[in-house]
Design a protein around this motif. Structure first.
Motif, PDB file in Angstrom:
ATOM      1  N   PHE A  97       0.833  -1.201   0.000  1.00  0.00           N
ATOM      2  CA  PHE A  97       0.000   0.000   0.000  1.00  0.00           C
ATOM      3  C   PHE A  97       0.872   1.256   0.000  1.00  0.00           C
ATOM      4  N   ARG A  98       2.003   1.217   0.711  1.00  0.00           N
ATOM      5  CA  ARG A  98       2.898   2.378   0.743  1.00  0.00           C
ATOM      6  C   ARG A  98       3.566   2.571  -0.615  1.00  0.00           C
ATOM      7  N   ILE A  99       4.033   1.512  -1.218  1.00  0.00           N
ATOM      8  CA  ILE A  99       4.682   1.628  -2.525  1.00  0.00           C
ATOM      9  C   ILE A  99       3.686   2.086  -3.587  1.00  0.00           C
ATOM     10  N   GLY A 100       2.443   1.642  -3.452  1.00  0.00           N
ATOM     11  CA  GLY A 100       1.421   1.984  -4.444  1.00  0.00           C
ATOM     12  C   GLY A 100       0.916   3.400  -4.355  1.00  0.00           C
ATOM     13  N   ARG A 101       1.404   4.177  -3.382  1.00  0.00           N
ATOM     14  CA  ARG A 101       0.922   5.547  -3.262  1.00  0.00           C
ATOM     15  C   ARG A 101       1.262   6.374  -4.507  1.00  0.00           C
ATOM     16  N   ALA A 102       2.444   6.115  -5.069  1.00  0.00           N
ATOM     17  CA  ALA A 102       2.809   6.838  -6.290  1.00  0.00           C
ATOM     18  C   ALA A 102       1.880   6.481  -7.449  1.00  0.00           C
ATOM     19  N   VAL A 103       1.426   5.229  -7.488  1.00  0.00           N
ATOM     20  CA  VAL A 103       0.491   4.815  -8.545  1.00  0.00           C
ATOM     21  C   VAL A 103      -0.857   5.502  -8.358  1.00  0.00           C
ATOM     22  N   VAL A 104      -1.244   5.716  -7.100  1.00  0.00           N
ATOM     23  CA  VAL A 104      -2.487   6.442  -6.833  1.00  0.00           C
ATOM     24  C   VAL A 104      -2.379   7.885  -7.322  1.00  0.00           C
ATOM     25  N   TYR A 105      -1.238   8.534  -7.047  1.00  0.00           N
ATOM     26  CA  TYR A 105      -1.023   9.887  -7.561  1.00  0.00           C
ATOM     27  C   TYR A 105      -1.104   9.895  -9.085  1.00  0.00           C
ATOM     28  N   PHE A 106      -0.459   8.918  -9.678  1.00  0.00           N
ATOM     29  CA  PHE A 106      -0.448   8.811 -11.143  1.00  0.00           C
ATOM     30  C   PHE A 106      -1.863   8.603 -11.685  1.00  0.00           C
ATOM     31  N   GLY A 107      -2.608   7.670 -11.068  1.00  0.00           N
ATOM     32  CA  GLY A 107      -3.977   7.424 -11.518  1.00  0.00           C
ATOM     33  C   GLY A 107      -4.868   8.639 -11.362  1.00  0.00           C
ATOM     34  N   THR A 108      -4.629   9.434 -10.302  1.00  0.00           N
ATOM     35  CA  THR A 108      -5.424  10.648 -10.108  1.00  0.00           C
ATOM     36  C   THR A 108      -5.166  11.650 -11.225  1.00  0.00           C
ATOM     37  N   ILE A 109      -3.910  11.778 -11.642  1.00  0.00           N
ATOM     38  CA  ILE A 109      -3.589  12.683 -12.760  1.00  0.00           C
ATOM     39  C   ILE A 109      -4.285  12.217 -14.039  1.00  0.00           C
ATOM     40  N   VAL A 110      -4.227  10.912 -14.305  1.00  0.00           N
ATOM     41  CA  VAL A 110      -4.883  10.373 -15.503  1.00  0.00           C
ATOM     42  C   VAL A 110      -6.400  10.577 -15.408  1.00  0.00           C
ATOM     43  N   ALA A 111      -6.961  10.372 -14.219  1.00  0.00           N
ATOM     44  CA  ALA A 111      -8.402  10.550 -14.035  1.00  0.00           C
ATOM     45  C   ALA A 111      -8.826  11.989 -14.308  1.00  0.00           C
ATOM     46  N   LEU A 112      -8.014  12.953 -13.874  1.00  0.00           N
ATOM     47  CA  LEU A 112      -8.327  14.357 -14.149  1.00  0.00           C
ATOM     48  C   LEU A 112      -8.310  14.645 -15.650  1.00  0.00           C
TER      49      LEU A 112
END
Length: 373
Positions: A97-112
């Motif tokens: 979950f900690r490592i995946g935080r960057a993927v969450v940031y990335f997915g949020t940018i793509v979602a926007l």
């Protein structure tokens, strides 16, 4: 944002841009080929062709971005695992979950980006594209004035013009109207002109012959004329009475359509509501899709044989999510109270992603215990 998050995010964005460029180019070229045959074949210029391909680009980008995000997440995760960077992080105590935080940031940018496309750019582009298509279909010089060719501007209509002068005068015109099979009318004229009338464009023919063949009686009647006006407005499909595509409408209109909106567009209230919520669901999926690719690869951990099994699992899960989305669309568009089916695919995808990440973290914490025993 931690240093590793910035590092992983930069890698994701770099590869996301590359894969997006490649996939958009492939989709765009495929679309451009069909548009080229259609527009250039109808006599349009290269500028019109370029305009149409550019207006089709926002929709293509919206479709491609989640795919590019998934590929980028899988590629970066695989590369970090192959370089043992993931092993170092996990050894240092970082959870999935900690490592995946960057993927969450990335997915949020793509979602926007997907949200901007779905709610603003795609409807605007579709509206402009529909308007330009209507103008092209009303362009008589492109569809009607071609010399030396048998043209079919509408079903049951055949036109042949031997020559067109520089002034736009048509020489030796042939026009056959077979829209009414019971009475087929054939017009021939020495010359003709296109003029604009109060009810639309008219074809004025001079020194010609009108022949009407009635299949019921088998008789052919012939009339000579010095000049004759033929209404060709019906041959040109304009925008009057055109029902709009739901993809042209703003989200605010889809959520609260008026009676006029329902009458002017293709679809009923259920279609309106589902289309609006589907745009939001697309944005949510843009976060889940790369996170699912990341989680699927993290389950396997480091292996010298590669992570091709995890990649296959990730692809199968994405296909499953798409099948759920397609099935939910069929149900949601059939009942106005079932608009929430649009969020079924993102909900299932999030559940799968969290389950994969929990499984990956559980495996990491079990290994030291087994080693100590």
């Amino acid at each position: 944002m931690a240093r590793f998050d910035r590092y992983m995010l930069s890698q994701l964005l770099l590869l996301f841009g590359f894969f997006s460029l490649v996939l958009v180019s492939v989709y765009w070229i495929n679309r451009a080929i069909s548009l080229f045959d259609q527009l250039i074949g109808d006599g349009q210029t290269a500028l019109v062709f370029l305009e149409f391909t550019m207006l089709a680009l926002p929709y293509v980008i919206m479709i491609v971005l989640p795919i590019s995000a998934f590929v980028a997440a899988v590629y970066v995760t695989n590369r970090l695992s192959s370089d043992s960077e993931m092993v170092v992080l996990q050894t240092a105590g970082a959870s999935t979950f900690r490592i995946g935080r960057a993927v969450v940031y990335f997915g949020t940018i793509v979602a926007l980006l997907v949200a901007i496309l779905a709610h603003i750019l795609v409807p605007a582009a579709r509206t402009e594209l529909a308007g330009r298509s209507a103008e092209i279909s009303r362009d008589i010089t492109a569809r009607f004035l071609k010399e030396g060719q048998f043209l079919h501007p509408a079903t049951g209509i055949t036109v042949y013009i031997r020559r067109i002068t520089d002034l736009g005068e048509m020489k030796e015109l042939f026009l056959e109207d077979e829209r009414d099979p019971a009475a087929v009318v054939t017009y021939t004229a020495e010359r003709a002109l296109l003029v604009r009338g109060d009810t639309g464009p008219r074809l004025v023919m001079y020194d010609g012959l009108a022949q009407t063949y009635r299949a019921e009686t088998g008789r052919l009647s012939t009339i000579e004329f010095a000049d004759f006006a033929y209404d060709i407005g019906a041959l040109i499909s304009g925008s009057d009475g055109r029902q709009r595509d739901l993809r042209e409408l703003p989200t605010s209109v889809l959520l609260n359509p008026s009676a006029d909106d329902l009458d002017s567009a293709v679809g009923d209230l259920a279609d309106f509501l589902y289309e609006a919520h589907d745009r939001v669901a697309r944005s949510l999926l843009s976060i889940i899709v790369p996170l699912m690719g990341f989680a699927a690869l993290m389950v396997g951990g480091f292996s010298r044989f590669g992570v091709w099994r995890q990649v296959v699992v990730a692809v199968v899960l994405i296909i499953l999510i798409q099948l759920i989305a397609n099935s939910a669309e069929e149900v949601g568009r059939g009942d106005e109270t079932l608009w929430w089916f649009a969020y079924l695919a993102p909900a299932v995808g999030m559940f799968m992603t969290l389950a994969l990440m929990a499984l990956s973290s559980a495996r990491k914490f079990r290994r030291p215990g087994r080693a100590a025993a």
